[in-house]
Scaffold this motif. Structure first.
Motif, PDB file in Angstrom:
ATOM      1  N   ILE A  72       0.846  -1.205   0.000  1.00 12.57           N
ATOM      2  CA  ILE A  72       0.000   0.000   0.000  1.00 12.57           C
ATOM      3  C   ILE A  72       0.881   1.256   0.000  1.00 12.57           C
ATOM      4  CG2 ILE A  72      -1.603   1.385   1.400  1.00 12.57           C
ATOM      5  CD1 ILE A  72      -2.792  -1.388   2.360  1.00 12.57           C
ATOM      6  N   ILE A  73       1.875   1.273   0.882  1.00 16.47           N
ATOM      7  CA  ILE A  73       2.766   2.438   0.980  1.00 16.47           C
ATOM      8  C   ILE A  73       3.517   2.631  -0.335  1.00 16.47           C
ATOM      9  CG2 ILE A  73       4.843   3.326   2.127  1.00 16.47           C
ATOM     10  CD1 ILE A  73       2.283   3.533   3.870  1.00 16.47           C
ATOM     11  N   ASP A  74       3.926   1.540  -0.932  1.00 13.73           N
ATOM     12  CA  ASP A  74       4.670   1.598  -2.195  1.00 13.73           C
ATOM     13  C   ASP A  74       3.808   2.158  -3.329  1.00 13.73           C
ATOM     14  OD1 ASP A  74       7.204   1.091  -3.270  1.00 13.73           O
ATOM     15  OD2 ASP A  74       6.392  -0.581  -4.418  1.00 13.73           O
ATOM     16  N   GLU A  75       2.550   1.694  -3.379  1.00 15.62           N
ATOM     17  CA  GLU A  75       1.654   2.135  -4.473  1.00 15.62           C
ATOM     18  C   GLU A  75       1.030   3.495  -4.168  1.00 15.62           C
ATOM     19  OE1 GLU A  75      -1.010  -1.186  -4.864  1.00 15.62           O
ATOM     20  OE2 GLU A  75       0.495  -2.404  -5.913  1.00 15.62           O
ATOM     21  N   ALA A  76       0.950   3.853  -2.899  1.00 16.30           N
ATOM     22  CA  ALA A  76       0.476   5.176  -2.426  1.00 16.30           C
ATOM     23  C   ALA A  76      -0.794   5.673  -3.121  1.00 16.30           C
ATOM     24  CB  ALA A  76       1.595   6.218  -2.573  1.00 16.30           C
ATOM     25  N   PRO A  77      -1.958   5.009  -2.841  1.00 17.03           N
ATOM     26  CA  PRO A  77      -3.212   5.519  -3.398  1.00 17.03           C
ATOM     27  C   PRO A  77      -3.497   6.961  -2.970  1.00 17.03           C
ATOM     28  CG  PRO A  77      -3.625   3.733  -1.813  1.00 17.03           C
ATOM     29  CD  PRO A  77      -2.162   3.776  -2.045  1.00 17.03           C
ATOM     30  N   TYR A  78      -2.942   7.379  -1.827  1.00 21.68           N
ATOM     31  CA  TYR A  78      -2.953   8.800  -1.417  1.00 21.68           C
ATOM     32  C   TYR A  78      -1.496   9.265  -1.400  1.00 21.68           C
ATOM     33  CZ  TYR A  78      -7.846   8.649  -0.037  1.00 21.68           C
ATOM     34  OH  TYR A  78      -9.208   8.537  -0.050  1.00 21.68           O
ATOM     35  N   PRO A  79      -1.194  10.413  -1.985  1.00 16.91           N
ATOM     36  CA  PRO A  79       0.203  10.865  -2.069  1.00 16.91           C
ATOM     37  C   PRO A  79       0.915  10.915  -0.713  1.00 16.91           C
ATOM     38  CG  PRO A  79      -1.215  12.279  -3.399  1.00 16.91           C
ATOM     39  CD  PRO A  79      -2.115  11.344  -2.662  1.00 16.91           C
ATOM     40  N   SER A  80       0.177  11.200   0.371  1.00 14.33           N
ATOM     41  CA  SER A  80       0.816  11.302   1.696  1.00 14.33           C
ATOM     42  C   SER A  80       1.463   9.983   2.124  1.00 14.33           C
ATOM     43  CB  SER A  80      -0.200  11.743   2.756  1.00 14.33           C
ATOM     44  OG  SER A  80      -1.259  10.817   2.836  1.00 14.33           O
ATOM     45  N   TYR A  81       0.952   8.838   1.618  1.00 11.23           N
ATOM     46  CA  TYR A  81       1.527   7.541   2.009  1.00 11.23           C
ATOM     47  C   TYR A  81       2.980   7.420   1.573  1.00 11.23           C
ATOM     48  CZ  TYR A  81      -3.394   5.946   2.529  1.00 11.23           C
ATOM     49  OH  TYR A  81      -4.714   5.803   2.873  1.00 11.23           O
ATOM     50  N   ALA A  82       3.330   8.091   0.475  1.00  8.52           N
ATOM     51  CA  ALA A  82       4.693   7.985  -0.066  1.00  8.52           C
ATOM     52  C   ALA A  82       5.740   8.485   0.930  1.00  8.52           C
ATOM     53  CB  ALA A  82       4.792   8.756  -1.376  1.00  8.52           C
ATOM     54  N   GLU A  83       5.298   9.333   1.893  1.00  8.13           N
ATOM     55  CA  GLU A  83       6.215   9.814   2.945  1.00  8.13           C
ATOM     56  C   GLU A  83       6.805   8.651   3.748  1.00  8.13           C
ATOM     57  OE1 GLU A  83       7.251  12.831   3.982  1.00  8.13           O
ATOM     58  OE2 GLU A  83       6.111  14.029   2.549  1.00  8.13           O
TER      59      GLU A  83
END
Length: 205
Positions: A56-67
Motif C-alpha cells: 500500500i505504501i509503495d503504491e500510495a493511493p494517497y500521495p501522503s503515504y509515499a512519505e
C-alpha cells in the motif's frame, strides 16, 4: 496517537496502561505457554499484514503515504528470512489464517477510502512491534528457540532514530488534517488493537 494507544495497554504491558486484563494475550508474557505451531501461525499472519502495508505504501493511493516509504521499519523481508529458517529446521510453513487475512483485507479497503484511519493502523503496527513486540519475541525465543533472535526483531541502524524519523513524518502529514480528521484517526486505535490482538493470540494456539 501514543497517548490513546497507552490507554489500551494493561499495566503489565506499559506503565501508563489502564486497561484491565481480559484476554489471554494480555497476561504477563512470563505466564504464556506458546507453541512452535502457534508461533509460526503468528509469523505467517504478521508477514501477510506487513506485505499488505508495504505494498500500500509503495503504491500510495494517497500521495501522503509515499512519505512512509523506506523508513527502515519495514518487516516483510525479515519475516521471509525467518520463515525460510523454520523451513530449513524441518517445519511446515502454514498458509495465512483468518486473523491475518481479515486484517489484510481491512487495511486494503481502508487505505483506499480513509487515509486518516489507515495511518492510525500504520503507526500502531510498526510502533507496537518495536516496543512490546520485541519483548514478546525475546520471551518466546527463550521458551521455544533456545534464545535464537529472529530477523523480525532486528533493525538496520538505530531503532530509536528510525522511530523518531517516522514520528516526524506522521506529524508533518497530520498538519494537513482538520481537527475532525485527527480525531477520526485516533478513534481507529481500538480497532487496530483488536486486529493485532487476534494475530498475537495465535502464538498461544
Amino acid at each position: 496517537m501514543r497517548f490513546v494507544a497507552m490507554k489500551l495497554h494493561t499495566r503489565d504491558q506499559a506503565k501508563e496502561g489502564e486497561k484491565p486484563v481480559t484476554e489471554p494475550e494480555e497476561k504477563p508474557v512470563a505466564k504464556w505457554e506458546p507453541t512452535v505451531d502457534g508461533y509460526l501461525k503468528f509469523l505467517v499472519d504478521s508477514k501477510l499484514v506487513y506485505d499488505t502495508l508495504e505494498k500500500i505504501i509503495d503504491e500510495a493511493p494517497y500521495p501522503s503515504y509515499a512519505e512512509f516509504r523506506n523508513t527502515g521499519l519495514e518487516r516483510s523481508a525479515s519475516l521471509a528470512k525467518d520463515l525460510e529458517w523454520f523451513k530449513e529446521q524441518g517445519y511446515t510453513i502454514p498458509e495465512p489464517s483468518s486473523p491475518g487475512r481479515t486484517y489484510s483485507e481491512y487495511l486494503i479497503e481502508l487505505s483506499q477510502q480513509d487515509p486518516q484511519a489507515f495511518i492510525c493502523h500504520f503507526y500502531n503496527i510498526y510502533f507496537a512491534h518495536s516496543a512490546g513486540g520485541r519483548m514478546i519475541g525475546r520471551k518466546v525465543a527463550e521458551i521455544l528457540l533456545n534464545k535464537k533472535e529472529l530477523e523480525f526483531y532486528k533493525w538496520d541502524g538505530d531503532l530509536s532514530q528510525l522511530l523518531q524519523n517516522v514520528r516526524d513524518k506522521l506529524n508533518k502529514v497530520a498538519e494537513e488534517w482538520t481537527r475532525e480528521e485527527k480525531n477520526h484517526c485516533l478513534e481507529e486505535t481500538e480497532k487496530s488493537f483488536k486486529f493485532s490482538g487476534e494475530i498475537l493470540r495465535l502464538i498461544l494456539s
